[in-house]
Write a protein that holds these residues in place. Sequence first.
Motif, PDB file in Angstrom:
ATOM      1  N   VAL A  43       0.817  -1.219   0.000  1.00  0.00           N
ATOM      2  CA  VAL A  43       0.000   0.000   0.000  1.00  0.00           C
ATOM      3  C   VAL A  43       0.847   1.264   0.000  1.00  0.00           C
ATOM      4  CG1 VAL A  43      -1.789   1.289   1.270  1.00  0.00           C
ATOM      5  CG2 VAL A  43      -1.885  -1.209   1.188  1.00  0.00           C
ATOM      6  N   ILE A  44       1.884   1.319   0.876  1.00  0.00           N
ATOM      7  CA  ILE A  44       2.642   2.563   1.047  1.00  0.00           C
ATOM      8  C   ILE A  44       4.139   2.386   0.806  1.00  0.00           C
ATOM      9  CG2 ILE A  44       0.956   3.577   2.618  1.00  0.00           C
ATOM     10  CD1 ILE A  44       2.691   2.741   4.967  1.00  0.00           C
ATOM     11  N   GLY A  45       4.588   1.206   0.377  1.00  0.00           N
ATOM     12  CA  GLY A  45       6.011   0.987   0.117  1.00  0.00           C
ATOM     13  C   GLY A  45       6.738   0.504   1.359  1.00  0.00           C
ATOM     14  N   LEU A  46       7.860  -0.194   1.153  1.00  0.00           N
ATOM     15  CA  LEU A  46       8.577  -0.828   2.258  1.00  0.00           C
ATOM     16  C   LEU A  46       9.126   0.157   3.292  1.00  0.00           C
ATOM     17  CD1 LEU A  46       9.658  -3.369   3.601  1.00  0.00           C
ATOM     18  CD2 LEU A  46      11.651  -3.247   2.091  1.00  0.00           C
ATOM     19  N   PRO A  47       9.843   1.223   2.922  1.00  0.00           N
ATOM     20  CA  PRO A  47      10.384   2.115   3.953  1.00  0.00           C
ATOM     21  C   PRO A  47       9.302   2.725   4.841  1.00  0.00           C
ATOM     22  CG  PRO A  47      11.457   2.526   1.854  1.00  0.00           C
ATOM     23  CD  PRO A  47      10.306   1.603   1.567  1.00  0.00           C
ATOM     24  N   ASN A  48       8.188   3.178   4.246  1.00  0.00           N
ATOM     25  CA  ASN A  48       7.104   3.743   5.042  1.00  0.00           C
ATOM     26  C   ASN A  48       6.420   2.679   5.891  1.00  0.00           C
ATOM     27  OD1 ASN A  48       7.390   6.411   4.067  1.00  0.00           O
ATOM     28  ND2 ASN A  48       6.256   5.889   2.222  1.00  0.00           N
ATOM     29  N   ALA A  49       6.274   1.460   5.349  1.00  0.00           N
ATOM     30  CA  ALA A  49       5.677   0.363   6.119  1.00  0.00           C
ATOM     31  C   ALA A  49       6.536   0.040   7.343  1.00  0.00           C
ATOM     32  CB  ALA A  49       5.519  -0.866   5.231  1.00  0.00           C
ATOM     33  N   MET A  50       7.854   0.016   7.165  1.00  0.00           N
ATOM     34  CA  MET A  50       8.755  -0.252   8.283  1.00  0.00           C
ATOM     35  C   MET A  50       8.622   0.812   9.359  1.00  0.00           C
ATOM     36  SD  MET A  50      12.114  -1.517   6.124  1.00  0.00           S
ATOM     37  CE  MET A  50      13.208  -1.448   7.542  1.00  0.00           C
ATOM     38  N   ALA A  51       8.522   2.077   8.943  1.00  0.00           N
ATOM     39  CA  ALA A  51       8.395   3.166   9.913  1.00  0.00           C
ATOM     40  C   ALA A  51       7.066   3.104  10.644  1.00  0.00           C
ATOM     41  CB  ALA A  51       8.553   4.508   9.203  1.00  0.00           C
ATOM     42  N   LEU A  52       5.983   2.804   9.937  1.00  0.00           N
ATOM     43  CA  LEU A  52       4.651   2.824  10.534  1.00  0.00           C
ATOM     44  C   LEU A  52       4.473   1.700  11.555  1.00  0.00           C
ATOM     45  CD1 LEU A  52       1.995   4.434  10.374  1.00  0.00           C
ATOM     46  CD2 LEU A  52       1.179   2.749   8.721  1.00  0.00           C
TER      47      LEU A  52
END
Length: 248
Positions: A43-52
């Motif tokens: 949905v939002i890409g790996l780097p953003n998913a990791m941060a969230l």
Amino acid sequence: MSLILGDPAQLVLVVAALVLAGMVKGILGMGMPTVLLALLTAVIGLPNAMALMLVPTVVTNLWQALAGGQLLVLSRRLWLFLTTAALAVWPGVWVLASVDARWLSLLLGVLLMLYGAMNLARRSIAFTERPAHASGAGALTGLLTGMTGSSVFPGVPWLQSIGLPREALIQAMGMLFCLTTASLALALGERDVLTGDLLLASCAALVPAFAGMWLGQKLRRRLSEARFRLVFLIGIIGLGIGLVVRAL
């Protein structure tokens, strides 16, 4: 936060993923980071998913790490493995910030497929507690955590292979996930991957994640854990295949 709130449809998908991941955690006692990474990356890409996923993962696994009454015993036994894993996260995040995230999404997909297939086949990797195995497994776990956000390989198989009783194993996994995720948060912040908006969104993610955990704990009394685990693992393999296909 604007990344998520700017698109109502995306916000709905993110909240749904958090609730679902919380339900899995409530039923199985594990699986929240795996489900969140698999769903949110699409949905939002790996780097953003990791941060969230950071705050919900740290908070839930901190509780798991402190519960069980064996914190000091496990810390003395696992210190080399845990320390190496936490430190190795940093070079993994350097890779994350330096290469095309599409290839790391591909790697995450492969890890999810491997995790699901090994558990379905009830296969294990032969490890020992020798310092070379402990430090090697810790280093690779931390490196892959920094690159993909997943602390599953080879950390969980190593913990499973050294003969920990069930309750000690659950507590040890909580310690591993808590330490590596906390190290991941610091490393992402140092590399400017974790922004203030994403940190705020990760804090807000606690609400749907805990709501999902509450629902999962209610459902656990009505569902067969073995049957749910089977569906969960098949779903994880399917999500991994989806990430691989999308990356390619």
